[in-house]
Design a protein around this motif. Structure first.
Motif, PDB file in Angstrom:
ATOM      1  N   TRP A 199       9.104  38.965  -4.809  1.00  0.00           N
ATOM      2  CA  TRP A 199       7.667  38.808  -4.596  1.00  0.00           C
ATOM      3  C   TRP A 199       7.070  37.710  -5.458  1.00  0.00           C
ATOM      4  O   TRP A 199       6.165  37.001  -5.023  1.00  0.00           O
ATOM      5  N   ASP A 200       7.560  37.578  -6.677  1.00  0.00           N
ATOM      6  CA  ASP A 200       7.030  36.522  -7.544  1.00  0.00           C
ATOM      7  C   ASP A 200       7.266  35.151  -6.922  1.00  0.00           C
ATOM      8  O   ASP A 200       6.358  34.307  -6.883  1.00  0.00           O
ATOM      9  N   ALA A 201       8.470  34.903  -6.423  1.00  0.00           N
ATOM     10  CA  ALA A 201       8.777  33.616  -5.788  1.00  0.00           C
ATOM     11  C   ALA A 201       7.985  33.446  -4.492  1.00  0.00           C
ATOM     12  O   ALA A 201       7.512  32.339  -4.188  1.00  0.00           O
ATOM     13  N   PHE A 202       7.835  34.522  -3.728  1.00  0.00           N
ATOM     14  CA  PHE A 202       7.076  34.460  -2.485  1.00  0.00           C
ATOM     15  C   PHE A 202       5.650  33.980  -2.743  1.00  0.00           C
ATOM     16  O   PHE A 202       5.156  33.059  -2.095  1.00  0.00           O
ATOM     17  N   PHE A 203       4.984  34.584  -3.711  1.00  0.00           N
ATOM     18  CA  PHE A 203       3.606  34.200  -3.999  1.00  0.00           C
ATOM     19  C   PHE A 203       3.524  32.878  -4.753  1.00  0.00           C
ATOM     20  O   PHE A 203       2.563  32.126  -4.575  1.00  0.00           O
ATOM     21  N   ALA A 204       4.519  32.570  -5.579  1.00  0.00           N
ATOM     22  CA  ALA A 204       4.511  31.292  -6.297  1.00  0.00           C
ATOM     23  C   ALA A 204       4.603  30.111  -5.339  1.00  0.00           C
ATOM     24  O   ALA A 204       4.108  29.019  -5.642  1.00  0.00           O
ATOM     25  N   ALA A 205       5.197  30.312  -4.165  1.00  0.00           N
ATOM     26  CA  ALA A 205       5.341  29.236  -3.179  1.00  0.00           C
ATOM     27  C   ALA A 205       4.104  29.068  -2.296  1.00  0.00           C
ATOM     28  O   ALA A 205       4.011  28.098  -1.537  1.00  0.00           O
ATOM     29  N   ALA A 206       3.133  29.972  -2.402  1.00  0.00           N
ATOM     30  CA  ALA A 206       1.943  29.915  -1.543  1.00  0.00           C
ATOM     31  C   ALA A 206       1.157  28.606  -1.641  1.00  0.00           C
ATOM     32  O   ALA A 206       0.623  28.145  -0.623  1.00  0.00           O
ATOM     33  N   PRO A 207       1.061  27.962  -2.808  1.00  0.00           N
ATOM     34  CA  PRO A 207       0.322  26.694  -2.854  1.00  0.00           C
ATOM     35  C   PRO A 207       0.911  25.604  -1.957  1.00  0.00           C
ATOM     36  O   PRO A 207       0.229  24.632  -1.642  1.00  0.00           O
ATOM     37  N   LEU A 208       2.155  25.781  -1.531  1.00  0.00           N
ATOM     38  CA  LEU A 208       2.804  24.798  -0.661  1.00  0.00           C
ATOM     39  C   LEU A 208       2.649  25.122   0.820  1.00  0.00           C
ATOM     40  O   LEU A 208       3.174  24.402   1.672  1.00  0.00           O
ATOM     41  N   ASP A 209       1.913  26.174   1.145  1.00  0.00           N
ATOM     42  CA  ASP A 209       1.717  26.557   2.548  1.00  0.00           C
ATOM     43  C   ASP A 209       1.029  25.428   3.313  1.00  0.00           C
ATOM     44  O   ASP A 209       0.001  24.911   2.862  1.00  0.00           O
ATOM     45  N   PRO A 210       1.554  25.085   4.487  1.00  0.00           N
ATOM     46  CA  PRO A 210       0.829  24.127   5.320  1.00  0.00           C
ATOM     47  C   PRO A 210      -0.345  24.828   6.006  1.00  0.00           C
ATOM     48  O   PRO A 210      -0.261  26.027   6.324  1.00  0.00           O
TER      49      PRO A 210
END
Length: 163
Positions: free
Chosen positions: A35-46
């Motif tokens: 979950w930490d990695a899932f949410f940490a990657a959110a700023p890269l969402d297109p």
């Protein structure tokens, strides 16, 4: 009693409604889920063009509200992402960091509170269970069907109360 002197609200989900999450689904396919990695990657969402266009269209007559199952610890990244996409400012309602209730419960609770004070013109969300419950509660719903489905994300939204 609702305040009819103010514009109605248009309420938008984020993940798979405005933000494409396909690039971070891999973190939910692992066991245990990261979950930490899932949410940490959110700023890269297109941004999802269909959802972004709807926000701008509704912003002409409505006050925009963002309603997400993301935990509160993601607030800064979420606000930065919304601003970077040029989306209209609006209040952002997020799940508490320890709240593991299903998204349909947390979101309907917030919608109910909002509706006591303001008219809600529309809810735009990709989660079928949220949409169904919102419709049964009398809300107008637009189903955001423009992002790829993810069984892992649906499980997280409903059974794990994580997004």
């Amino acid at each position: 009693m609702t305040d009819r002197s103010r514009p109605p609200l248009a309420v938008f989900d984020l993940d798979n409604t405005l933000a494409g999450t396909a690039h971070r689904q891999r973190f939910l396919e692992r066991r245990p889920r990261d979950w930490d990695a899932f949410f940490a990657a959110a700023p890269l969402d297109p941004p999802l063009p269909e959802g972004v266009a709807l926000v701008h269209a509704h912003a002409e007559e409505c006050e925009i509200v963002y309603l997400t199952g993301r935990p509160e610890r993601c607030r800064r990244d979420t606000l930065d992402w919304l601003a970077a996409q040029g989306l209209p400012e609006g209040r952002v309602y997020m799940r508490g960091n320890t709240d593991r209730r299903p998204a349909r419960r947390t979101k309907l609770e917030i919608l109910g509170r909002l509706a006591r004070a303001r008219d809600i013109r529309v809810l735009v969300d990709d989660d079928e269970l949220v949409c169904g419950d919102a419709e049964r509660a009398g809300f107008t719903v637009v189903r955001a069907g423009w992002a790829a489905d993810s069984a892992e994300l649906k499980d997280a939204q409903e059974r794990q109360g994580c997004t």
